[in-house]
Enzyme design. Structure first.
Site: not given
Ligand SMILES: Nc1ncnc2c1ncn2[C@@H]1O[C@H](COP(=O)(O)OP(=O)(O)O)[C@@H](O)[C@H]1O
Ligand SMILES: N[C@@H](CCOP(=O)(O)O)C(=O)O
Length: 305
Positions: A181, A128
């Site tokens: 995020t 993450e």
């Molecule tokens: N295995 C994965 N699955 C999903 N998103 C990924 C992964 N690896 C990297 N990413 C990247 O993470 C971002 C999505 O995750 P995030 O921003 O945390 O949103 P959420 O967790 O709400 O889907 C995108 O930019 C995506 O390209």
């Molecule tokens: N605590 C994190 C949770 C992000 O959750 P996502 O499902 O949107 O990746 C934040 O609020 O940044």
């Protein structure tokens, strides 16, 4: 070829005032990750997602978590990770977290490492961090432990839930974006008013106690946030009115799912689900957002096949 396959559910993190602490797994979606021993280094392949997800292991949440785990355990074998995306990315549903959780669980089984769930959280959250800029444990903790979780440092605790007919309504706008995020975390204030802190403590304790006692009013009160949701409001301007609609339909409560843009509504048998879904969709469309609405229930923890 020696392989292991794992499945991890989507999640809604924060749950009002529980930023980076509280989260719940739900059976709305799941990721599947198969890990196989190989002689070709660390390889990641991704299928089944609209948003482009990096296959560079260091930029993929699953790949980064596994690289960290193999390094710490001195494992020199190569590993291929085949990720089948079921959790749509960039929508506040713990997509990156689900992949990391399933990947760590598969590798743990593949090499018989005997990791505790807390150790799986430790490694999954590193993935993450690769995605969001700073490692946050809440999504991966829910995907690994299942149910409602509170991440209290190096230890995660499952919250007991005394609510038989609890279900969720997820409003998922078509707003997926890369690095969502990461951008959302840049909006979180570094300094807050003491009054906001005190209000949020009350909300957080209300939610935890409400879930454990099956107290509808405490849960409703607990699903509020004075700090992070307010700072991020420009990312989901429809939220306040959608929350009003949810409460008008006698929902238990509602909050932003993770960093959004999805919104989660807590419902039970006293909730007018049809009214909330119909009026909520009308509201979002009137504001120019197309939305997918999905019902879900509390999900279990990561499962290794
Ligand atoms: N295995 C994965 N699955 C999903 N998103 C990924 C992964 N690896 C990297 N990413 C990247 O993470 C971002 C999505 O995750 P995030 O921003 O945390 O949103 P959420 O967790 O709400 O889907 C995108 O930019 C995506 O390209
Ligand atoms: N605590 C994190 C949770 C992000 O959750 P996502 O499902 O949107 O990746 C934040 O609020 O940044």
């Amino acid at each position: 070829m020696d392989c292991r396959k794992s499945f991890a559910f989507s999640s809604s993190a924060n749950l009002g005032s529980g930023f980076d602490i509280l989260s719940v797994a739900h059976d709305a979606f799941f990721d599947e990750v198969e890990a196989c021993i190989s002689s070709d280094g660390i390889r990641v392949s991704v299928v089944g997602n609209e948003v482009m997800i990096p296959e560079d292991p260091l930029r993929n949440s699953a790949g980064f978590s596994v690289i960290s785990l193999l390094k710490d355990y001195g494992i020199k074998d190569g590993v291929t990770l085949k990720i089948k995306k079921g959790v749509p990315a960039g929508l506040g549903l713990g997509s990156s977290g689900a992949s990391a959780a399933a990947a760590v669980a598969s590798v743990n089984s593949l090499f018989s490492l005997g990791l505790s769930k807390d150790s799986m959280v430790k490694y999954s959250m590193l993935g993450e961090g690769a995605v969001a800029g700073t490692p946050h444990p809440d999504n991966v903790a829910a995907s690994i432990f299942g149910g409602f979780v509170a991440v209290l440092g190096e230890r995660t605790v499952n919250l007991s839930l005394k609510y038989d007919d609890l279900k969720f309504i997820l409003f998922i706008p078509s707003l997926a974006s890369n690095d969502k995020t990461k951008k959302a975390r840049e909006l979180v204030p570094k300094i807050v008013e003491t009054s906001s802190y005190v209000k949020n403590m009350k909300y957080g304790l209300s939610l935890v106690l409400g879930l454990e006692r099956g107290d509808r009013d405490l849960i409703r009160h607990g699903l509020n946030d004075e700090i992070v949701e307010k700072a991020r409001l420009p990312m989901f301007p429809y939220y306040p009115k959608l929350k009003e609609i949810a409460l008008s339909g006698n929902a238990i409560g509602s909050c932003v799912s993770g960093a959004g843009p999805s919104i989660i509504v807590f419902a039970d048998n006293e909730t007018d689900v049809n009214l909330i879904e119909t009026e909520g969709e009308k509201l979002m469309e009137s504001m120019g957002y197309s939305v997918n609405i999905k019902q879900a229930k509390v999900g279990g923890g990561v499962r290794v096949e």
